[in-house]
Design a protein around this motif. Sequence first.
Motif, PDB file in Angstrom:
ATOM      1  N   ILE A   1       0.896  -1.297   0.054  1.00  0.00           N
ATOM      2  CA  ILE A   1       0.009   0.196  -0.157  1.00  0.00           C
ATOM      3  C   ILE A   1       0.867   1.237   0.002  1.00  0.00           C
ATOM      4  CG2 ILE A   1      -1.957   1.277   1.053  1.00  0.00           C
ATOM      5  CD1 ILE A   1      -2.555  -1.509   2.530  1.00  0.00           C
TER       6      ILE A   1
ATOM      7  N   TRP B   1      -5.117  -3.884   0.193  1.00  0.00           N
ATOM      8  CA  TRP B   1      -6.219  -3.319   1.072  1.00  0.00           C
ATOM      9  C   TRP B   1      -7.361  -4.321   1.196  1.00  0.00           C
ATOM     10  CZ3 TRP B   1      -5.904   1.023   3.992  1.00  0.00           C
ATOM     11  CH2 TRP B   1      -6.821   1.408   4.654  1.00  0.00           C
TER      12      TRP B   1
ATOM     13  N   ASN C   1     -12.788  -1.082  -2.850  1.00  0.00           N
ATOM     14  CA  ASN C   1     -12.995  -2.095  -2.027  1.00  0.00           C
ATOM     15  C   ASN C   1     -14.082  -1.810  -0.881  1.00  0.00           C
ATOM     16  OD1 ASN C   1     -10.404  -3.476  -0.123  1.00  0.00           O
ATOM     17  ND2 ASN C   1      -9.899  -2.673  -2.135  1.00  0.00           N
TER      18      ASN C   1
ATOM     19  N   LEU D   1      -9.558   4.140  -3.524  1.00  0.00           N
ATOM     20  CA  LEU D   1      -8.073   4.214  -3.113  1.00  0.00           C
ATOM     21  C   LEU D   1      -7.530   5.133  -4.134  1.00  0.00           C
ATOM     22  CD1 LEU D   1      -8.806   1.126  -1.851  1.00  0.00           C
ATOM     23  CD2 LEU D   1      -6.273   1.245  -1.650  1.00  0.00           C
TER      24      LEU D   1
END
Length: 836
Positions: free
Chosen positions: A671, A685, A709, A723
């Motif tokens: 990440i 994630w 996500n 993200l």
Amino acid sequence: MPLDWSRIGKGSREPLLRPRDIFAALPNRPWPYLRQEQGEVLEKWFARKDERDLVIKQNTGGGKTVVGLLIAQSTLNEGLGKVVYLAPDTYLAERVREEASRLGLATADDPDDPAFRAQQAILVTTFQKLINGQSVFGVVGSWRAAIDLGLVVVDDAHAALATTESQFRLTVPAVHKSYLKLVNMFEADLRAQSSKVWADIKTGDYTAAARIPFWSWSDRRDEVMGLLHPHRSEKGFVFTWPLIANVLPLCAATVTSRGVEVRPPCPPINMIPSFNQARRRVYLTATLADDSILVTDLDADPGMVARPITPGSAADLGDRMILAPIALNKNLDEHAVRIMARQFANGDRDGDDVPDSEPINVVVLVPSDKAAAAWKPFADRTYHVGDLKVGVDELKAGHVGLVVMVNKYDGLDLPGRACELLVLDGIPRPLDGVEQREALLLQKSPARLAREVQRIEQGMGRGVRDTDDHCVVLLLGANLGVATHDPFHLSLFSPATRAQLNLSRDIADQIKGEGLNAVRMALSACLTRDPQWVERSRRALAEIRYADAGVVRPEAVAVREAFDLASAGQTSAAADRLQQAINSLEDPATRGWLKEQKAAYLHLTDPVAAQQLLAAAVLENPFVLHPAAGVPPAQLKAAAVQARAAAGFLAEEYTDGISLVLGVRALLDEIQWDEERTDDAEAAWEQLGRHLGFTSSRPEKLYGNGPDNLWALSTDRHAVIELKTGCTTTTIAKKDLDQLGGSVRWDKEQHPQVTPLPVMLHPSRDCDERGTPVPTMRVVTPAKLETLKLAVVAYAVALADGQGRWGDEQAVGKQLAHHRLDAGNLFQTYAEPART
């Protein structure tokens, strides 16, 4: 009277065939005897020389070049035909010619050289010279007559395979006038697969990649041919087009913002008759633990490949100590390791900034310029692929200091004092669209892990090129730590490397938890040739043997055979062949991937059955192409108890405390705020959610709609997460705010009983003045992400300190609450409100 030498030894002028005899008869051989390992391999080859595909495995530094040259000379002496020795690049080809000159063997560097044509010299050239659409050796359908070959020796076969894949891949760059026409032709199909990925491609996202659905590509093959064929003679097309044009309908076409990549399921190597019809093919390799790729890429005989030729002992390897600092002490900072490497280069081994030993050459291998930037304050030199020869020659000539080499993990020869401390700081990542997609599809499959381990082992072998060499290897980063600790990863290394890793682990166990001073002491034992270390190192290798059989995965054989059938127009038979492999597999990801390939062949005869099969494939691997009718989203249900779900997941995933901490660190390392690694961040994630006990998914990848996500925090609460780790803007753009809002609406439609919590990972929590923040929106900024990572690592470390505590629901629940990682506190603690 002078002697008439023409009358002497007339009865013994028959050409020698046995390679050991050829060496013994050399008038100016550079050393008295072949090494034992070389002699053993050559004798085994001679006994099996009439088998068409033979793999010869020797450890790095085992003298493979001499073996290959003597085999080549033996074949010339036999009169079987012309002989070609293929090296990975021009630099290494020149090194092979130098080695041949030392042996007194005649070589040529030009296919038109009369000595080569007359079978009086070994042609030493590159694999790329042979395998390309304008090959001077001849291509099917070209005006050049194919050069008939008796033997092809492929040196560093793993490096040659990378060349093969690139030579059979046509890339239409985004700047080419056909790019937009091609992309627009399939816009509706790409948008149907994923509206978000389509938008990312259109806006230039570096990592966005989407495969054009095979049914659309096949059905419009005449239009595609009409669009691309006029450019067949242009730069970028001319060396690839002749190799894939005949199988264009069978190819997978992947669209990125950088270009459209067109690649067949397997390289149609039969387009190069000189290679395809050579009477003998010998593959020299050190690091192919999984030999399947020789079958898929070069159409080697799987039965022969499964019976490699090896020395009697695998002890033909120099002395290496291999340590992963992060596995020794979770608090060892990578920056401190870089300082230590610089000090060793200066001759300062105790870290007091005063030289106390002879300076050494330190070589650092990094996968990218970004990774190289971290070494800039410490490096004396930084080299890229184009200028490696200068760097290697300089290192061989004497002390240079600390040298960084970018994205070159194979083909480097750094013997003796050219490299005594080698640092691997990361491993190469998939760069093209096809590789990115395969990485997503296969993730932790055995095939993908085998390739990753192969790259690591290639890198680790750069500093040990002879049995008398010694080198310390440091592996930076949690991913490399996992690879040298996890049992399955370890099983994929060669036997000798595995023995060295196990010996190094004994040292690691002694200094575990200690600081850098303990690491310095361990490294010095290897570098100063401490007799006790040398004795144990040699004993660890003394009884190691190579594996009796090579690894050739059945599904790899099926993929090759199916492609060959499809290329011959037998697409139904190709689909049946893949089904045989599917029936024997247990790994669902690989089964789904093969079903996608089978569906592509099946479509050519039964489009309805192909779509039905694809719908079944999605159930086993949700990242394959979605059928034309789409995939209905599944309901995301929260775990009844977060701590219980986390404990169950961790207990199944990790067998010991070190694996837990390394696994979590490796996950968090993915990440990053990096535009080239956004897909890695999204995948990590999702896994982070599972580590914390949340049901998590990637709706956008699974269904083509929804957020990056989705975490089920509770039965009535979801975290809808976008993200933006690739963003570099100082504010949250309107389009990103709109995207988060759209994802929230999607979640409400799919889960009307749940309240969404909008979350975004972004470098800034300030919204662009043209955008409107989503109500209740929280932002994970770089500072908050760093705090979250520290908390998750502390959570893992605390659970790893006890005996199996990571599988204890109560212990896990206590740590979740203590580190504020529970559903009620996580995003309140580690995210901030968006600011207008």
